[in-house]
Design a protein around this motif. Structure first.
Motif, PDB file in Angstrom:
ATOM      1  N   CYS A  38     -53.437 -34.078  19.105  1.00 52.86           N
ATOM      2  CA  CYS A  38     -53.613 -35.153  18.121  1.00 52.86           C
ATOM      3  C   CYS A  38     -55.080 -35.575  18.043  1.00 52.86           C
ATOM      4  CB  CYS A  38     -52.740 -36.358  18.465  1.00 52.86           C
ATOM      5  SG  CYS A  38     -50.971 -36.091  18.210  1.00 52.86           S
ATOM      6  N   TRP A  39     -55.725 -35.699  19.170  1.00 56.10           N
ATOM      7  CA  TRP A  39     -57.137 -36.099  19.169  1.00 56.10           C
ATOM      8  C   TRP A  39     -57.984 -35.065  18.440  1.00 56.10           C
ATOM      9  CZ3 TRP A  39     -59.342 -40.598  20.434  1.00 56.10           C
ATOM     10  CH2 TRP A  39     -60.734 -40.629  20.498  1.00 56.10           C
ATOM     11  N   PHE A  51     -61.996 -46.183  14.092  1.00 60.35           N
ATOM     12  CA  PHE A  51     -61.670 -44.841  13.624  1.00 60.35           C
ATOM     13  C   PHE A  51     -62.130 -44.694  12.182  1.00 60.35           C
ATOM     14  CE2 PHE A  51     -58.142 -45.212  16.826  1.00 60.35           C
ATOM     15  CZ  PHE A  51     -58.643 -44.244  17.678  1.00 60.35           C
ATOM     16  N   GLY A  52     -62.317 -43.444  11.759  1.00 63.31           N
ATOM     17  CA  GLY A  52     -62.661 -43.156  10.375  1.00 63.31           C
ATOM     18  C   GLY A  52     -61.485 -43.454   9.467  1.00 63.31           C
ATOM     19  N   ARG A  53     -61.707 -43.295   8.177  1.00 62.54           N
ATOM     20  CA  ARG A  53     -60.726 -43.668   7.164  1.00 62.54           C
ATOM     21  C   ARG A  53     -59.329 -43.111   7.398  1.00 62.54           C
ATOM     22  NH1 ARG A  53     -62.761 -44.608   1.168  1.00 62.54           N
ATOM     23  NH2 ARG A  53     -61.237 -46.208   0.940  1.00 62.54           N
ATOM     24  N   GLU A  56     -56.974 -43.016  11.689  1.00 70.09           N
ATOM     25  CA  GLU A  56     -55.934 -43.882  12.240  1.00 70.09           C
ATOM     26  C   GLU A  56     -54.548 -43.464  11.742  1.00 70.09           C
ATOM     27  OE1 GLU A  56     -54.815 -48.601  12.717  1.00 70.09           O
ATOM     28  OE2 GLU A  56     -56.717 -48.048  11.804  1.00 70.09           O
ATOM     29  N   ALA A  57     -54.437 -43.179  10.437  1.00 69.62           N
ATOM     30  CA  ALA A  57     -53.155 -42.741   9.883  1.00 69.62           C
ATOM     31  C   ALA A  57     -52.749 -41.400  10.481  1.00 69.62           C
ATOM     32  CB  ALA A  57     -53.235 -42.636   8.366  1.00 69.62           C
ATOM     33  N   CYS A  62     -49.279 -38.326  13.943  1.00 64.60           N
ATOM     34  CA  CYS A  62     -49.217 -37.332  15.023  1.00 64.60           C
ATOM     35  C   CYS A  62     -48.416 -37.888  16.203  1.00 64.60           C
ATOM     36  CB  CYS A  62     -50.633 -36.951  15.447  1.00 64.60           C
ATOM     37  SG  CYS A  62     -50.721 -35.525  16.536  1.00 64.60           S
ATOM     38  N   VAL A  63     -48.668 -39.139  16.553  1.00 61.99           N
ATOM     39  CA  VAL A  63     -47.951 -39.767  17.672  1.00 61.99           C
ATOM     40  C   VAL A  63     -46.466 -39.900  17.337  1.00 61.99           C
ATOM     41  CG1 VAL A  63     -47.679 -41.926  18.963  1.00 61.99           C
ATOM     42  CG2 VAL A  63     -49.948 -40.941  18.644  1.00 61.99           C
TER      43      VAL A  63
END
Length: 84
Positions: A38-39, A51-53, A56-57, A62-63
């Motif tokens: 995910c990272w 976080f960038g635009r 975060e989404a 992913c989580v």
């Protein structure tokens, strides 16, 4: 004391414990792999205070997929354990 010196019930209990610990290790390994995945997939900009635009989404999605996968894995392990 060697495993050969254990009673049959103790050997079964030991085997059950080892199976459980191996299952835990597999889950931990999955957590590590999904975290890294995910990272690497989501974090594309340099690390800052935020976080960038879309990062975060992306991380959230992913989580969520990771949690879905983990729940599925746990259910499968439980079914295998009850089938034995």
């Amino acid at each position: 004391m060697s495993a050969a010196g254990l009673s049959e019930a103790d050997q079964k209990e030991l085997q059950s414990f080892l199976d459980t610990e191996q299952a835990k290790a597999r889950v931990q390994n999955s957590v590590h792999n999904f975290t890294e995945l995910c990272w690497d997939k989501c974090i594309t900009s340099s690390i800052g205070a935020r976080f960038g635009r879309g990062e975060e989404a992306c991380l959230s999605n992913c989580v969520e997929r990771f949690l879905d996968s983990s729940l599925y894995i746990v259910k499968q392990l439980e079914q295998q354990r009850h089938a034995q």
